[in-house]
Scaffold this active site. Structure first.
Site, short mmCIF file in Angstrom:
data_model
loop_
_atom_site.label_atom_id
_atom_site.label_comp_id
_atom_site.label_asym_id
_atom_site.label_seq_id
_atom_site.Cartn_x
_atom_site.Cartn_y
_atom_site.Cartn_z
N ASP A 28 32.71 46.88 36.40
CA ASP A 28 33.64 46.92 37.55
C ASP A 28 32.81 47.15 38.80
O ASP A 28 31.93 48.01 38.83
CB ASP A 28 34.66 48.05 37.35
CG ASP A 28 35.80 47.96 38.34
OD1 ASP A 28 35.55 47.91 39.56
OD2 ASP A 28 36.96 47.92 37.88
N ILE A 29 33.06 46.36 39.82
CA ILE A 29 32.27 46.40 41.04
C ILE A 29 32.49 47.72 41.81
O ILE A 29 31.62 48.15 42.59
CB ILE A 29 32.57 45.16 41.93
CG1 ILE A 29 31.42 44.85 42.85
CG2 ILE A 29 33.85 45.29 42.70
CD1 ILE A 29 30.22 44.27 42.17
N GLU A 87 45.83 44.57 40.66
CA GLU A 87 45.02 43.95 41.72
C GLU A 87 44.60 42.53 41.35
O GLU A 87 44.67 41.63 42.17
CB GLU A 87 43.78 44.84 41.96
CG GLU A 87 42.89 44.38 43.10
CD GLU A 87 41.57 45.16 43.15
OE1 GLU A 87 41.57 46.37 42.86
OE2 GLU A 87 40.55 44.53 43.46
N HIS A 92 42.95 42.32 31.79
CA HIS A 92 41.67 43.02 31.58
C HIS A 92 41.91 44.45 31.13
O HIS A 92 42.92 45.06 31.48
CB HIS A 92 40.80 43.01 32.85
CG HIS A 92 41.49 43.50 34.08
ND1 HIS A 92 42.35 42.72 34.81
CD2 HIS A 92 41.45 44.70 34.71
CE1 HIS A 92 42.81 43.40 35.84
NE2 HIS A 92 42.28 44.62 35.80
N HIS A 94 40.14 48.22 31.22
CA HIS A 94 39.11 49.07 31.82
C HIS A 94 38.56 50.00 30.74
O HIS A 94 39.34 50.64 30.02
CB HIS A 94 39.71 49.98 32.90
CG HIS A 94 40.22 49.28 34.12
ND1 HIS A 94 39.50 49.25 35.29
CD2 HIS A 94 41.37 48.62 34.36
CE1 HIS A 94 40.20 48.60 36.22
NE2 HIS A 94 41.35 48.21 35.68
P1 5GP Z 1 43.44 46.26 38.42
O1 5GP Z 1 43.89 44.80 38.53
O2 5GP Z 1 43.24 46.68 37.00
O3 5GP Z 1 44.39 47.17 39.17
O4 5GP Z 1 42.05 46.40 39.17
C1 5GP Z 1 41.10 45.38 39.15
C2 5GP Z 1 39.72 45.95 39.02
O5 5GP Z 1 38.80 44.87 39.16
C3 5GP Z 1 39.34 47.00 40.08
O6 5GP Z 1 38.86 48.17 39.43
C4 5GP Z 1 38.26 46.30 40.92
O7 5GP Z 1 37.24 47.18 41.34
C5 5GP Z 1 37.73 45.24 39.98
N1 5GP Z 1 37.30 44.03 40.68
C6 5GP Z 1 38.01 43.33 41.60
N2 5GP Z 1 37.31 42.25 42.01
C7 5GP Z 1 36.14 42.28 41.34
C8 5GP Z 1 35.02 41.42 41.35
O8 5GP Z 1 34.94 40.41 42.05
N3 5GP Z 1 33.99 41.75 40.52
C9 5GP Z 1 34.04 42.85 39.71
N4 5GP Z 1 32.99 43.09 38.93
N5 5GP Z 1 35.10 43.68 39.68
C10 5GP Z 1 36.14 43.40 40.48
#
Ligand code: 5GP
Length: 131
Positions: A28-29, A87, A92, A94
């Protein structure tokens, strides 16, 4: 095409932690803890519970192997597993190395790790995954 599909296709760079024919894992970035990894199906689906039973089961088994690799690379009490997906609209999981409950608080400020540290982190997990 989601941002995660572009990552899987290699169009956007990522720090790879593990891969199989069906799944990809990368850092995760914006990590909650060093080693915070995302596990995604290569097949693009928004909502994790829209995956077939078989795909979901396979994804969790793949995530288990990645979690065990994370724990060997970064000793921790346990590796936490969470699904949000608010987001990025590409299913996915975590995986977050845990020392305490607060490590899994998605509202807390994220770590800022430099590119060298991210690369070393991913390489360490990948080496354990392939062991
Ligand atoms: P969620 O959709 O589970 O709420 O969050 C998406 C997760 O993906 C976040 O923790 C965010 O930091 C990560 N994320 C979003 N865009 C990117 C990206 O382009 N590259 C990486 N490695 N992680 C990402």
């Amino acid at each position: 095409m989601t941002i995660f599909s572009k990552i899987i296709a290699g169009e956007i760079p990522s720090y790879k932690c593990a891969e199989s024919d069906k799944f990809y894992a990368f850092l995760d970035i914006n990590p909650l803890a060093q080693g915070h990894t995302l596990v995604v199906p290569k097949h693009e689906v928004d909502y994790i519970f829209d995956l077939s039973d078989e795909e979901l089961a396979d994804m969790v088994v793949f995530a288990k192997k990645v979690a065990l690799a994370i724990q060997r690379a970064f000793p921790c009490r346990k590796v936490g597993m969470a699904v949000l997906g608010l987001e990025v609209n590409h299913a996915h999981i975590h995986l977050v190395p845990l020392q305490s409950e607060g490590d899994m608080d998605f509202r807390k400020p994220k770590l800022q790790l430099d590119a060298d540290t991210m690369k070393q982190t991913a390489d360490k997990i990948l080496a354990e995954f392939e062991r």
